[in-house]
Design an enzyme around this catalytic site. Structure first.
Site, PDB file in Angstrom:
ATOM      1  CD  GLU A 191      97.533  48.309  85.898  1.00  0.00           C
ATOM      2  OE1 GLU A 191      96.616  47.884  86.608  1.00  0.00           O
ATOM      3  OE2 GLU A 191      97.368  49.095  84.961  1.00  0.00           O
ATOM      4  NE  ARG A 246      90.250  45.060  94.486  1.00  0.00           N
ATOM      5  CZ  ARG A 246      90.655  45.828  93.483  1.00  0.00           C
ATOM      6  NH1 ARG A 246      89.800  46.217  92.563  1.00  0.00           N
ATOM      7  NH2 ARG A 246      91.909  46.208  93.399  1.00  0.00           N
TER       8      ARG A 246
HETATM    9  O1  LIG Z   1      97.091  41.451  87.396  1.00  0.00           O
HETATM   10  P1  LIG Z   1      97.710  42.418  88.367  1.00  0.00           P
HETATM   11  O2  LIG Z   1      98.453  43.544  87.668  1.00  0.00           O
HETATM   12  O3  LIG Z   1      98.559  41.752  89.382  1.00  0.00           O
HETATM   13  O4  LIG Z   1      96.527  43.176  89.105  1.00  0.00           O
HETATM   14  C1  LIG Z   1      95.390  42.523  89.579  1.00  0.00           C
HETATM   15  C2  LIG Z   1      95.327  42.541  91.070  1.00  0.00           C
HETATM   16  O5  LIG Z   1      95.229  43.906  91.510  1.00  0.00           O
HETATM   17  C3  LIG Z   1      94.137  44.030  92.411  1.00  0.00           C
HETATM   18  O6  LIG Z   1      94.498  43.732  93.705  1.00  0.00           O
HETATM   19  P2  LIG Z   1      95.239  44.741  94.669  1.00  0.00           P
HETATM   20  O7  LIG Z   1      96.668  44.301  94.848  1.00  0.00           O
HETATM   21  O8  LIG Z   1      95.006  46.136  94.216  1.00  0.00           O
HETATM   22  O9  LIG Z   1      94.598  44.440  96.066  1.00  0.00           O
HETATM   23  P3  LIG Z   1      93.132  44.364  96.685  1.00  0.00           P
HETATM   24  O10 LIG Z   1      92.442  43.159  96.097  1.00  0.00           O
HETATM   25  O11 LIG Z   1      93.475  44.193  98.107  1.00  0.00           O
HETATM   26  O12 LIG Z   1      92.409  45.647  96.382  1.00  0.00           O
HETATM   27  C4  LIG Z   1      93.161  42.967  91.929  1.00  0.00           C
HETATM   28  O13 LIG Z   1      92.245  42.609  92.949  1.00  0.00           O
HETATM   29  C5  LIG Z   1      94.073  41.828  91.551  1.00  0.00           C
HETATM   30  O14 LIG Z   1      94.402  40.990  92.655  1.00  0.00           O
HETATM   31  N1  LIG Z   2      93.828  48.610  86.137  1.00  0.00           N
HETATM   32  C1  LIG Z   2      93.260  48.266  87.304  1.00  0.00           C
HETATM   33  N2  LIG Z   2      91.992  48.602  87.575  1.00  0.00           N
HETATM   34  C2  LIG Z   2      91.432  48.243  88.746  1.00  0.00           C
HETATM   35  N3  LIG Z   2      92.042  47.556  89.697  1.00  0.00           N
HETATM   36  C3  LIG Z   2      93.308  47.218  89.467  1.00  0.00           C
HETATM   37  N4  LIG Z   2      94.183  46.526  90.187  1.00  0.00           N
HETATM   38  C4  LIG Z   2      95.319  46.429  89.499  1.00  0.00           C
HETATM   39  N5  LIG Z   2      95.230  47.031  88.319  1.00  0.00           N
HETATM   40  C5  LIG Z   2      93.977  47.531  88.264  1.00  0.00           C
END
Ligand SMILES: O=P(O)(O)OC[C@H]1O[C@H](OP(=O)(O)OP(=O)(O)O)[C@H](O)[C@@H]1O
Ligand SMILES: Nc1ncnc2[nH]cnc12
Length: 151
Positions: free
Chosen positions: A76, A39
């Protein structure tokens, strides 16, 4: 607020703002915008284009061709591995790290580790949303985190 409105918000006011100048903008030296899969890719290229700087992708493991360097990290809700191409940044390269969301900070922390491995100079992190309760910005210290929205 829609994603398009958020993109407008992130690219419109900040190139001239004190916050951006303090945190990342160093006109005398080239800067790279390092964006996180997936994202972060919604915002990073727009900001990089607006700043007139390069754009580097940090991808989830197994997506990039050629020689790569990777770092494992916890989310998470699971585990993942972040990867860049070895020649994506050069030693001493100034970088700003950009993502959509800061939760626990695990993802940005891993990207910082990648940058440290490559001896890049981290100027700070920028996110659209910061989930303050999860204290991700503490995890990223000493690097600064600039967020547009906190809740
Ligand atoms: O601070 P954190 O606990 O590390 O979480 C934040 C990350 O989680 C989500 O990505 P995700 O890995 O879900 O992947 P995506 O962007 O491919 O949906 C978001 O886009 C951040 O990169
Ligand atoms: N709490 C949260 N909400 C949405 N996207 C996430 N990616 C990782 N943690 C998240």
């Amino acid at each position: 607020m829609t994603v398009v409105q958020l993109v407008q918000k992130i690219i419109e006011p900040y190139p001239e703002s004190a916050a951006l100048k303090t945190h990342i903008y160093a006109p005398e030296s080239p800067l790279m915008c390092l964006c996180l899969d997936a994202r972060g890719f919604l915002f990073g290229p727009l900001l990089a284009q607006r700043l007139g700087v390069g754009f580097v992708m940090v991808r989830k493991k197994g997506k990039l061709p050629g020689a790569t360097v990777s770092v494992a990290y916890n989310l998470e809700y699971g585990k993942a591995e972040a990867e860049i191409q070895v020649d994506a940044v050069t030693p001493g390269q100034k970088v700003v790290l950009l993502d959509d969301l800061l939760a626990t900070g695990g993802t940005l922390f891993a990207a910082c580790e990648l940058m440290k491995k490559q001896h890049a100079e981290i100027q700070g992190c920028m996110v659209v949303i910061e989930l303050t309760e999860l204290k991700g910005s503490d995890r990223l210290k000493p690097y600064s985190v600039f967020s547009l929205v906190q809740y």
